[in-house]
Design an enzyme around this catalytic site. Structure first.
Site, PDB file in Angstrom:
ATOM      1  N   HIS A  68      -9.279 -11.176   5.763  1.00  0.00           N
ATOM      2  CA  HIS A  68     -10.202 -10.891   4.817  1.00  0.00           C
ATOM      3  C   HIS A  68     -10.957 -11.773   3.982  1.00  0.00           C
ATOM      4  CE1 HIS A  68      -7.656  -9.937   1.333  1.00  0.00           C
ATOM      5  NE2 HIS A  68      -6.794 -10.032   2.130  1.00  0.00           N
ATOM      6  N   ASP A 102     -12.503 -10.720   1.001  1.00  0.00           N
ATOM      7  CA  ASP A 102     -12.530 -10.239  -0.359  1.00  0.00           C
ATOM      8  C   ASP A 102     -11.217 -10.666  -1.189  1.00  0.00           C
ATOM      9  OD1 ASP A 102     -11.128  -8.588   1.197  1.00  0.00           O
ATOM     10  OD2 ASP A 102     -11.657  -6.977  -0.357  1.00  0.00           O
ATOM     11  N   ASP A 136      -4.669 -15.546  -0.476  1.00  0.00           N
ATOM     12  CA  ASP A 136      -5.040 -14.119   0.039  1.00  0.00           C
ATOM     13  C   ASP A 136      -6.306 -13.768   0.034  1.00  0.00           C
ATOM     14  OD1 ASP A 136      -4.521 -11.386   0.577  1.00  0.00           O
ATOM     15  OD2 ASP A 136      -4.177 -10.982  -1.366  1.00  0.00           O
ATOM     16  N   GLU A 177     -10.846  -5.323   2.066  1.00  0.00           N
ATOM     17  CA  GLU A 177      -9.312  -5.122   2.119  1.00  0.00           C
ATOM     18  C   GLU A 177      -8.672  -4.770   0.870  1.00  0.00           C
ATOM     19  OE1 GLU A 177      -5.176  -5.878   2.419  1.00  0.00           O
ATOM     20  OE2 GLU A 177      -6.366  -6.768   1.076  1.00  0.00           O
ATOM     21  N   HIS A 197       5.462  31.288 -22.033  1.00  0.00           N
ATOM     22  CA  HIS A 197       5.989  30.841 -22.985  1.00  0.00           C
ATOM     23  C   HIS A 197       7.570  31.048 -23.068  1.00  0.00           C
ATOM     24  CE1 HIS A 197       7.704  30.268 -27.218  1.00  0.00           C
ATOM     25  NE2 HIS A 197       6.394  30.056 -27.596  1.00  0.00           N
ATOM     26  N   THR A 239       7.140  24.095 -24.951  1.00  0.00           N
ATOM     27  CA  THR A 239       7.879  25.036 -24.535  1.00  0.00           C
ATOM     28  C   THR A 239       7.221  26.088 -23.384  1.00  0.00           C
ATOM     29  OG1 THR A 239       7.116  26.474 -26.327  1.00  0.00           O
ATOM     30  CG2 THR A 239       9.048  24.907 -26.498  1.00  0.00           C
ATOM     31  N   SER A 244       3.690   0.035   4.530  1.00  0.00           N
ATOM     32  CA  SER A 244       2.575   0.049   5.665  1.00  0.00           C
ATOM     33  C   SER A 244       1.505  -0.957   5.399  1.00  0.00           C
ATOM     34  CB  SER A 244       1.893   1.666   5.655  1.00  0.00           C
ATOM     35  OG  SER A 244       1.418   1.925   4.615  1.00  0.00           O
ATOM     36  N   HIS A 282      -1.648 -11.252  -5.770  1.00  0.00           N
ATOM     37  CA  HIS A 282      -2.434 -10.577  -6.580  1.00  0.00           C
ATOM     38  C   HIS A 282      -2.200 -10.943  -8.204  1.00  0.00           C
ATOM     39  CE1 HIS A 282      -3.241  -7.033  -3.614  1.00  0.00           C
ATOM     40  NE2 HIS A 282      -3.209  -8.284  -2.947  1.00  0.00           N
TER      41      HIS A 282
END
Lengths: 479, 479
Positions: free
Chosen positions: B101, B103, B135, B169, B231, B334, B421, B449
């Site tokens: 990628h 970007d 990256d 990406e 309540h 509460t 993933s 990053h």
């Protein structure tokens, strides 16, 4: 029950002046004294001034307590005055403190009202519809008509009165507690008992006298693991996850049927007496009304009125409120939250002690956390919350209120408690150490904070009689 | 290991052209192709055009796929093109699809960079610092220099190449999956294997080849009780509370040491082989680096590298992410929440099947909910999430990559998997049904990053050699 001549005259006068009382209620409903909206703040002051002027007209000595300023809607605003009224200082008489509030909830016709909320609308079925009619303007001015009626009749009021009318009840009662506490030994030093008219009958067919509140202990327990949130793909399975630990601990607090699992927590709960069981059997409550207020068939004791109300009023309960620090939005996020805080509270009852509750809960959870064998860190913090309270039904304050109900309504009142807290009750109780009770004017279906709030005309007129009769009963029986 | 004449020439050429490759990397780092910021969108297009022009210069046939528009920062924006490149269509050669990628992540010098992020800065220790260096601009253009070197040397590339370079990406890869799937039988019909260079070495001392990903099945389970929030003072102890039920259910999913409690869930997990154990023993990873990435001493297997990585990569895990509908803010409320949704996910591994996971989890939780004897309502919804994936290490694609590492670096690569993933991997795998692998160029400490993102010069230059060698190895051994 025989009615004395003075009371008979008082009742006749009240009946004869029904139109006058309704006119006055119309006047106050027309002042939109909404305390939660900065734009209406001048109207709250206007309502306070109306009340003070009316009290002065009746010869009640008034003073204004100014609690100062607060910030709301980004503006610094002057808090409305707490109007203190003194009527009589005869040392031979009992002094009854009376609490009420002159601010109201917001209301817009577009919310679904069938009529203008700021115009008292008389319905054929006796409902007087308007914002504040039952909460709490009707009861507040009802007290004034007791004084007025006695003056018009040339009757001496058999007790001294000390009025406390605030204008911020719907928005946190700012400044009220401080004032009561600071004036306990001065302004309120002669007070012998307290009467609060800011609640409602349990049902719709008979009045009640309210003699107890549950307390509350609120807890924050925190599990801290990683230094920052982690990605569950990268770290799931390798690190102790704070959420897992917290969920295990939260799951060990209460069962789905409401049984509290903290050891020893039930030890101090006052045992149920036979007299109490009798009270619960007689209560005017329809289980279908309670079910309707839940909106689903999820009551634990769906067919048992006594068990349901005992669990609401006189047994402790534990509720899990939520988790701070975890993912809470719609959608899916694959986060391992680094630090999560579970929030729960215990509603306490006599004779549970907040400090002891804190100790038992903390000790238990620390031990349970140790069993998890987690490398995360655990901390629990308990707020020193409100104490539970229950009044002595044998005190002359209660005896007088019960007799007054019997005299005016011809029925023995429901003896009720509340599951939640009404802070001013506890403040009076703690600061003055005198008998406090709640003597409501309106019915359970008045819709205090809803659209079409109403006070039934019958409740208003009989309510004025009730308040006067209560004062006479005190004079007759107080020791 | 013997090096063939063509490869020896290729290596010499790469070494001789180091300055040229660095100049080119400087050129692309200077284009701030940040895909997540509308203001930088023209720069993403500029970078795509740069790439296309460079590819055309090398005789690579290019086409642009335009995925259309999307809305970001309140603006409708044109998505940058996916640049598809074709180099060679010889049916006698294998066709290798290459993904990368163009970007990058955002970067501001004020974030804490030691130099301008858009100026490639050469450090004395060999680091080439700049946003996108590792990256993923370094790897992307590294592929181009393989083609360029062969052209300059008059060498024929022994495989066909199919480039797929996207510009979104870092911002969700919009349109990529659809394109790959739609072109599976057309543009990509001749692809024999896929190589993705968009990840990193496991450690810092030796390259890796990545051959597996965990899948994910995400669940929302909802307990609904009252029709609205209640309540806790008024209703605590009288009604079944959805939070109590939900917390009990969430507590029955996983233990604090990560053991999944859903019956049968571990049944399909592929058994650990001796060969696998050998892989894990050899991995270049320092436990203190993993601990540092967690930021706390909360690793379950703090002293066991193999167990830690096996639990990250090849065993399933279950994480509790949070609760929707409960109280989540600081402070105390509460409330009895009326409807709460617990969120959790299972990271799955071969040979677990998403459908079977869904069934087992649903069946278990429905049975556990029934045991609670609650009057609330329960519902569970599982997303049909990503499948786990593991490549066949004996496939020629892997054999070629491993041999290429050995040839260029003189070491056998780490054979790694990922716990999370990488969607494009699965898309290629599913759409093309060919062997996919990840062959990274950068080191684990490149800070992809983060501030001061870098690519080591050595990794860049040896990386170019690695990619070329990999292609030669494929030609030599592919069947």
């Amino acid at each position: 029950m025989t009615v004395t001549k003075p009371l008979a005259d008082f009742y006749a006068h009240v009946d004869a002046n029904e139109a006058h009382y309704i006119d006055k209620l119309r006047e106050v409903v027309a002042i939109p004294s909404v305390s939660s909206d900065a734009a209406y703040r001048p109207k709250v002051f206007e309502m306070g001034a109306w009340l003070e002027k009316e009290m002065q007209r009746l010869g009640i000595q008034t003073k204004r307590h100014h609690p100062g300023k607060h910030v709301m809607d980004g503006q610094e605003l002057e808090l409305p005055p707490i109007v203190i009224g003194t009527f009589g200082t005869d040392p031979k008489k009992k002094t009854v403190a009376v609490y009420g509030h002159y601010d109201v909830q917001p209301a817009l016709e577009s919310d679904g009202w069938d009529s203008d909320p700021w115009t008292l609308t008389m319905m054929p079925d006796g409902r007087m519809v308007g914002r504040g009619s039952t909460d709490d303007k009707g009861p507040v001015i009802g007290w004034l008509w007791v004084v007025e009626a006695h003056q018009k009749l040339g009757l001496e009021l058999p007790v001294n009165l000390k009025f406390v009318f605030e204008g911020m009840e719907e928005t946190g009662s700012e400044g009220l507690d401080d004032m009561i506490i600071s004036m306990a030994k001065t302004e309120f030093k002669d007070v012998d008992c307290v009467c609060i008219s800011d609640n409602y009958w349990l049902g719709t067919t008979k009045p009640c006298v309210t003699y107890g509140l549950r307390g509350i202990s609120y807890f924050n327990m925190t599990v801290q693991g990683p230094a920052w949130d982690l990605h569950s793909g990268v770290f799931g399975g390798t690190t102790h996850e704070p959420m897992t630990d917290l969920i295990h601990l939260m799951g060990r607090l209460v069962t789905p049927d409401g049984t509290i699992l903290v050891p020893g927590i039930m030890e101090n709960v006052a045992p149920v007496t036979d007299a109490e069981l009798e009270i619960y059997k007689k209560l005017d409550v329809d289980m279908s009304d309670i079910e309707a207020s839940v909106g689903a068939k999820t009551l634990i004791y769906a067919n048992d009125k006594s068990k349901t109300l005992m669990n609401r009023w006189r047994f402790p309960s534990l509720s899990l409120h939520g988790i701070e620090g975890a993912f809470y939005a719609p959608g899916a996020k694959t986060v391992i939250p680094a630090k999560v805080t579970g929030k729960f509270s215990i509603r306490s009852v006599p004779n549970m002690d907040p400090k002891e509750i804190n100790e038992k809960v903390s000790k238990y959870l620390e031990a349970e956390f140790a069993k998890l064998n987690s490398k995360n860190k655990f901390k629990i913090e308990g707020s020193h919350g409100g104490k539970p309270w229950v009044g002595d039904l044998n005190h002359w304050n209660y005896v007088a209120a019960i007799k007054a109900v019997e005299q005016v309504f011809g029925v023995t009142p429901d003896l009720t408690r509340e599951g939640g807290s009404i802070p001013v009750t506890l403040t009076f109780q703690t600061a003055l150490d005198k008998s406090v009770l709640l003597l409501p004017m309106g019915r359970s279906n008045d819709g205090a904070h809803s659209v079409n709030e109403k006070l039934d005309k019958d409740n208003y007129i009989k309510g004025i009689k009730l308040l006067g009769t209560y004062l006479h009963q005190i004079a007759a029986i107080a020791k």
